[in-house]
Motif scaffolding. Structure first.
Motif, PDB file in Angstrom:
ATOM      1  N   TRP A 783       0.847  -1.251  -0.039  1.00  0.00           N
ATOM      2  CA  TRP A 783      -0.011   0.047  -0.120  1.00  0.00           C
ATOM      3  C   TRP A 783       0.884   1.242   0.037  1.00  0.00           C
ATOM      4  O   TRP A 783       1.729   1.475   0.616  1.00  0.00           O
ATOM      5  N   GLN A 784       0.619   2.181  -0.813  1.00  0.00           N
ATOM      6  CA  GLN A 784       1.155   3.248  -0.686  1.00  0.00           C
ATOM      7  C   GLN A 784       0.603   4.250   0.375  1.00  0.00           C
ATOM      8  O   GLN A 784      -0.818   4.493   0.357  1.00  0.00           O
ATOM      9  N   ARG A 785       1.407   4.931   1.260  1.00  0.00           N
ATOM     10  CA  ARG A 785       0.820   5.800   2.367  1.00  0.00           C
ATOM     11  C   ARG A 785       0.473   7.281   1.893  1.00  0.00           C
ATOM     12  O   ARG A 785       1.238   7.704   0.869  1.00  0.00           O
ATOM     13  N   VAL A 786      -0.686   7.815   2.277  1.00  0.00           N
ATOM     14  CA  VAL A 786      -1.148   8.964   1.870  1.00  0.00           C
ATOM     15  C   VAL A 786      -1.288   9.691   2.988  1.00  0.00           C
ATOM     16  O   VAL A 786      -1.759   9.624   4.088  1.00  0.00           O
ATOM     17  N   PRO A 787      -0.632  10.900   3.271  1.00  0.00           N
ATOM     18  CA  PRO A 787      -0.420  11.714   4.407  1.00  0.00           C
ATOM     19  C   PRO A 787      -1.948  11.931   4.971  1.00  0.00           C
ATOM     20  O   PRO A 787      -2.940  12.400   4.199  1.00  0.00           O
ATOM     21  N   SER A 788      -2.146  11.652   6.196  1.00  0.00           N
ATOM     22  CA  SER A 788      -3.739  11.855   6.907  1.00  0.00           C
ATOM     23  C   SER A 788      -4.693  11.013   6.098  1.00  0.00           C
ATOM     24  O   SER A 788      -5.798  11.418   6.479  1.00  0.00           O
ATOM     25  N   GLY A 789      -4.433  10.374   5.240  1.00  0.00           N
ATOM     26  CA  GLY A 789      -5.485   9.578   4.322  1.00  0.00           C
ATOM     27  C   GLY A 789      -5.448   8.076   4.546  1.00  0.00           C
ATOM     28  O   GLY A 789      -4.493   7.579   5.033  1.00  0.00           O
ATOM     29  N   THR A 790      -6.226   7.371   3.706  1.00  0.00           N
ATOM     30  CA  THR A 790      -6.269   5.907   3.754  1.00  0.00           C
ATOM     31  C   THR A 790      -5.205   5.466   2.552  1.00  0.00           C
ATOM     32  O   THR A 790      -4.929   6.216   1.567  1.00  0.00           O
ATOM     33  N   PRO A 791      -4.464   4.430   2.868  1.00  0.00           N
ATOM     34  CA  PRO A 791      -3.281   3.975   1.962  1.00  0.00           C
ATOM     35  C   PRO A 791      -4.247   3.452   0.813  1.00  0.00           C
ATOM     36  O   PRO A 791      -5.320   3.177   0.802  1.00  0.00           O
ATOM     37  N   VAL A 792      -3.145   3.646  -0.274  1.00  0.00           N
ATOM     38  CA  VAL A 792      -3.694   2.976  -1.648  1.00  0.00           C
ATOM     39  C   VAL A 792      -3.055   1.771  -2.243  1.00  0.00           C
ATOM     40  O   VAL A 792      -2.009   1.742  -1.986  1.00  0.00           O
ATOM     41  N   LEU A 793      -3.918   1.042  -2.276  1.00  0.00           N
ATOM     42  CA  LEU A 793      -3.217  -0.389  -2.809  1.00  0.00           C
ATOM     43  C   LEU A 793      -2.505  -0.134  -4.162  1.00  0.00           C
ATOM     44  O   LEU A 793      -3.106   0.193  -5.360  1.00  0.00           O
ATOM     45  N   ARG A 794      -1.468  -0.864  -4.351  1.00  0.00           N
ATOM     46  CA  ARG A 794      -0.517  -0.455  -5.709  1.00  0.00           C
ATOM     47  C   ARG A 794       0.035  -1.874  -5.924  1.00  0.00           C
ATOM     48  O   ARG A 794       0.061  -2.061  -7.093  1.00  0.00           O
ATOM     49  N   ALA A 795       0.039  -2.993  -5.225  1.00  0.00           N
ATOM     50  CA  ALA A 795       0.759  -4.521  -5.706  1.00  0.00           C
ATOM     51  C   ALA A 795      -0.063  -5.304  -4.737  1.00  0.00           C
ATOM     52  O   ALA A 795      -0.067  -5.165  -3.470  1.00  0.00           O
ATOM     53  N   ARG A 796      -0.169  -6.471  -5.364  1.00  0.00           N
ATOM     54  CA  ARG A 796      -0.770  -7.702  -4.840  1.00  0.00           C
ATOM     55  C   ARG A 796       0.153  -8.968  -5.027  1.00  0.00           C
ATOM     56  O   ARG A 796       0.136  -9.344  -6.295  1.00  0.00           O
ATOM     57  N   LEU A 797       0.907  -9.465  -4.281  1.00  0.00           N
ATOM     58  CA  LEU A 797       1.775 -10.651  -4.379  1.00  0.00           C
ATOM     59  C   LEU A 797       1.254 -11.691  -4.119  1.00  0.00           C
ATOM     60  O   LEU A 797       1.266 -12.248  -2.927  1.00  0.00           O
ATOM     61  N   ASP A 798       0.909 -12.958  -4.842  1.00  0.00           N
ATOM     62  CA  ASP A 798       0.303 -14.042  -4.451  1.00  0.00           C
ATOM     63  C   ASP A 798       1.106 -15.183  -4.537  1.00  0.00           C
ATOM     64  O   ASP A 798       2.183 -14.973  -5.066  1.00  0.00           O
ATOM     65  N   THR A 799       1.081 -16.315  -3.669  1.00  0.00           N
ATOM     66  CA  THR A 799       1.903 -17.367  -3.695  1.00  0.00           C
ATOM     67  C   THR A 799       1.011 -18.302  -3.393  1.00  0.00           C
ATOM     68  O   THR A 799       0.139 -18.538  -2.483  1.00  0.00           O
ATOM     69  N   ALA A 800       1.329 -19.702  -3.659  1.00  0.00           N
ATOM     70  CA  ALA A 800       1.001 -20.930  -3.228  1.00  0.00           C
ATOM     71  C   ALA A 800       1.922 -21.349  -1.793  1.00  0.00           C
ATOM     72  O   ALA A 800       1.227 -22.711  -1.298  1.00  0.00           O
TER      73      ALA A 800
END
Length: 910
Positions: A783-800
């Motif tokens: 997640w990308q941090r946003v000052p005083s805001g809700t973080p923004v999802l930037r990547a999802r790394l899946d694995t088995a």
């Protein structure tokens, strides 16, 4: 007996033709009664009869119910209804709370929401520095920020928008500010000496702030640039694609980037303006728009969709039914695109088609996706597409504004028609990247079939791509000319036989050239498996002869293994290895079960001092270490360097460290009989404790905001704490952020994760946050941090893999993840571009996390064997080659070359 339908009369309007076609549709279905239609459609007979009455346009939902009841295709009727709805839509009520596609103005300040933090940031910058530059992609809201955000927030400000004559536009804006002058007089004054503006402001309006919109349009006007940038308080709004030109001016200023709105910010931008006038927005509408547009520069599309929904509101409620009737963002895009195309003419449409297709790539699975490119096209056409919100200009180039543009039927048809060319073009782009990565090796140029296909792309190519194709064609011509000349001589000497021999020899030469790279890589991989030297030398030959993603992967791995850092004299197999945050030291377990500190210098390790008997390092920070003795008691140590260890104090009884900030200033852990990290059902008797280590011999207990979190993490500077609390009943983990100072206070809105969160990791600069879920496979979300805001999802790394992930961030936007024996690195982006996988290697990682070394710009990762060896993994191929060549470690000896490649001509790789 049921009453018959009212005759429609002449179908001389679109609405009457629509009603007539509905009636004919009913006739084709066997003319069921309206009572029967009502049973099928779940609408009253009267509503269905009115839908075909021709007096008013029925709602989309009612129309589709009618169509389905008659067993007809709803898709074609949806399109037709929306086309008719545009004609019959009333203009918006004067009280509409949304500006549509236009920017917010000063009059809209009371309904300008979602950018409060950004406004505060710019206002603070204005007070601290003379010059502030606000950079944002087209459609990011630069104009709205200046006019509706900053202008009302500042005591004395004026907005300037430069056009064809920037100096005159500046003068016109200031003629209303300065008394006893005219715009023409001011313009002449500024042209004679740009410094006069600064002097005027200091004398007459010292607090005046100049807010310059569209500053990129005036970058070629030196008098204007000089005049405004010398003033005491200036805010320049620059479109992101003008960042380089702005920086080339060499003017110092604070840069602030307008990031896309987060989900929470967008939610406020949707709901708050309506609430101001007593209206409400249904939750379903909010959810749809947030899902479609959060974290994208698509706010103008959202505003237009809201205006269309407002026109169809029920009372003072923006309903889901009205939103669906309007068609949402997708219909806004279609209408805007078709309107623009209608004004371009046939030639303009062809040019627009070519431009838009350049911004599309087709994956191997056939799915089209948006892509960012630097375009050398007609600036006027590009400007029209930007104004129509079909294209967004960013620092990296142009891109389609939204996925809805891909679903525009006309563009979708163009993509299908040009699908083969798009695939060819994607291959060309990849080839150019490899060619550049190999220092423009001629062997990486195109030839044969690939070259012919690339030539057929013609005007579809950019200047850079055309140059690559032209260079490839010239090389192909030179090779063919040389071959023809040799053949002509040989034909004159020995016809027939020599032609066959030459043809055969050419095949052998091409085969050898092709086989050489493959043979070198195979030799390298064989040496890697046997852990024998020179694997990197063979890998470099393979990469030089045949540059590709695979050969680059082998070169990186061979370089890492060749530079492997062993801990000589440590006899313990599968020893624990704990590396300091910056990779300058490591704690390694000796055979007696006691950890020893080691100094790591580039590619070698030197042994240092041991900790107390049978103490094992739990956490290692800058100048701090936490050890655990054989009784389970934890202790705090001062680590000046590997040869200077000082015992400080014992930590509280039954305390188990969960995290130690990288700078060694804070420590958080749990106290309990049997603390086990990562269990979704923790012992209720446990509780968490947070300590300040400013005086490490006497740790000071701080308030702990959450009694017994399942997961905790400290930022690297120790100023922020993240806690994750698992709710088994709802299956949700709530992550909260806490600012640590004299007190512990909330540092932003919480995050709800619908999974059990196993681990949280901060990046060094606090901009990124990695959250590992266990469900039960390991999933890492970044997640990308946003000052005083809700973080923004930037990547999802899946694995088995079920093993927990160990996450590390570099200082240049990369994230490294070690899971079980897999080492993976991905490049992150602060826009909606998906993360790029840079490395995925099996057989590395083991028991330790990767550690980024900023001084070496590489990652230290555990080797795949039982030996406590660290591999320095450098992802910069150019730097690997340079290092090998500088140390004379790239050249194979003559005997090695002949042994491996026989009489094939040697390739000089340096």
């Amino acid at each position: 007996m049921p009453r018959g339908e009212r005759p429609l009369g002449p179908e001389d309007t679109a609405l009457l033709r629509f009603a007539g076609d509905l009636r004919r549709l009913r006739d084709q279905a066997g003319k069921p009664s309206y009572r029967e239609l009502a049973r099928r459609a779940n609408y009253s007979p009267t509503a269905l009869s009115d839908a075909a009455g021709g007096r008013k346009l029925p709602s989309l939902a009612l129309t589709l119910a009618f169509v389905r009841a008659c067993e007809a295709d709803p898709a074609s009727w949806t399109k037709r209804w929306r086309e008719l709805a545009v004609e019959h839509t009333q203009p918006p009520h004067p009280g509409t709370p949304y500006p549509g596609g236009e920017p917010f103005t000063e009059d809209d300040a009371k309904r300008f929401f979602g950018r409060e933090c950004l406004v505060e940031q710019v206002v603070e910058s204005v007070g601290a520095k003379p010059l502030t530059v606000v950079l944002g992609a087209s459609g990011s809201g630069r104009t709205s920020l200046l006019r509706a955000g900053l202008l009302p927030a500042l005591d004395d400000a004026v907005v300037i928008t430069p056009g064809q004559d920037p100096v005159l536009d500046l003068a016109r804006a200031l003629a209303e500010v300065f008394e006893n002058t005219t715009a023409d007089r001011l313009a002449q004054e500024f042209r004679e000496d740009p410094d006069h503006l600064r002097l005027r402001i200091r004398q007459h309006r010292p607090g005046l702030v100049l807010l310059v919109d569209d500053f990129e349009q005036a970058l070629d006007a030196p008098e204007f640039v000089a005049a405004v940038t010398r003033c005491p308080h200036v805010v320049l709004a620059v479109r992101a694609d003008g960042r380089k030109r702005w920086r080339d001016l060499g003017v110092e200023g604070t840069e602030i980037t307008i990031e896309p709105m987060s989900a929470d910010q967008l939610r406020r931008a949707i709901t708050e303006p309506a609430a101001k006038i007593g209206a409400t927005v249904e939750t379903a509408v909010i959810a749809r728009l947030v899902a479609d547009a959060a974290n994208q520069h698509a706010l103008p599309l959202v505003q237009q969709a809201l205006v269309e929904t407002w026109r169809r509101k029920r009372g003072m409620t923006l309903s889901l039914a009205g939103f669906e009737e309007s068609g949402g963002i997708e219909h806004v895009v279609v209408r805007s695109a078709e309107t623009l195309l209608a004004t371009l003419g046939e030639t303009g449409e062809r040019a627009a088609r070519q431009l838009l297709l350049r911004l599309v790539s087709v994956r191997r699975n056939g799915i089209a996706q948006r892509r960012t490119r630097l375009l050398d096209v007609d600036a006027r056409l590009l400007g029209l597409l930007v104004k129509a919100r079909l294209v967004t200009l960013t620092e990296d180039g142009a891109e389609l504004t939204h996925d809805a543009v891909l679903r525009w039927p006309r563009l979708a048809r163009w993509i299908d028609e040009d699908r083969e060319n798009l695939r060819t073009h994607q291959q060309l782009v990849t080839a150019i990247e490899l060619w550049e990565a190999s220092d423009r090796d001629p062997l990486a140029l195109y030839r044969g079939v690939r070259l012919r296909k690339a030539k057929e792309l013609g005007e579809f190519l950019t200047v850079e791509e055309r140059q690559f194709v032209a260079r490839s064609a010239r090389r192909e011509t030179r090779r063919s000319t040389a071959l023809i000349a040799v053949m002509a001589v040989l034909l004159a000497l020995v016809p027939g036989t020599v032609v066959y021999a030459l043809s055969n020899e050419r095949k052998i030469t091409e085969m050898n050239a092709s086989a050489l790279g493959g043979k070198a890589l195979s030799q390298s991989e064989a040496l890697l498996e046997q852990r024998r030297p020179y694997a990197d030398k063979y890998a470099l030959v393979g990469y030089d002869v045949s540059p590709s993603a695979e050969s680059e992967k082998v070169l990186r791995l061979a370089s890492a293994v060749a530079r492997g850092i062993p801990f000589t004299g440590t006899p313990k197999d599968d020893a624990d290895v704990v590396v300091a945050p910056r990779g300058e030291m490591a704690a390694v377990t000796d055979a007696d079960g006691t950890d020893r500190m080691w100094t790591i210098d580039e590619d070698k390790a030197s042994p240092g001092q041991k900790f107390a008997d049978r103490h094992r390092v739990v956490k290692l920070a800058e100048r701090r270490a936490v050890t655990r003795d054989f009784n389970g008691q934890e202790h705090l140590w001062f680590v000046n360097d590997a040869n200077d260890l000082t015992y400080l104090t014992a930590l509280p009884s039954r305390f188990r460290t969960l995290d130690l900030s990288a700078d060694g200033s804070r420590i958080v852990g749990k106290v309990g009989a049997s603390v086990e990290v990562g269990l979704p059902t923790p012992d209720e008797s446990e509780y968490a404790e947070l300590y300040d280590l400013s005086d490490p011999r006497s740790p000071r207990k701080l308030p702990m905001p959450v009694g017994n979190p399942g997961t905790v993490a400290l930022s690297q500077d120790g100023r922020e704490l993240a806690t994750g609390v698992w709710n088994q009943a709802t299956g949700t983990t709530t992550i909260e952020f806490w600012s640590i100072g004299g007190t512990v206070e909330s540092a932003g809105p919480p995050m709800a994760q619908h999974a059990y969160v196993r681990g949280i990791t901060y990046s060094g600069d606090g901009r990124w946050l990695a959250v590992e879920h266990s469900s039960p496979e390991s999933i890492v979300e970044v997640w990308q941090r946003v000052p005083s805001g809700t973080p923004v999802l930037r990547a999802r790394l899946d694995t088995a893999l079920r093993a927990g992930a160990r996450v590390t961030f570099s200082d240049d936007g990369r994230v490294a993840v070690v899971r079980d024996n897999v080492f993976e690195v991905q490049q992150l982006y602060t826009n909606d571009r998906p993360a790029d996988r840079l490395v995925y290697v099996v057989g590395h990682g083991g028991s330790t996390r990767a550690v980024y070394r900023p001084q070496n710009r590489d990652f230290l990762v555990r080797g795949g064997g039982q030996d406590p060896e660290l591999l320095p993994y450098d992802l910069d191929t150019g730097r690997i080659i340079k290092r090998m060549c500088e140390k004379d470690g790239a050249r194979l000896t003559d005997s090695e070359w002949v042994k491996s490649f026989g009489e094939v001509e040697r390739r000089e790789v340096c």
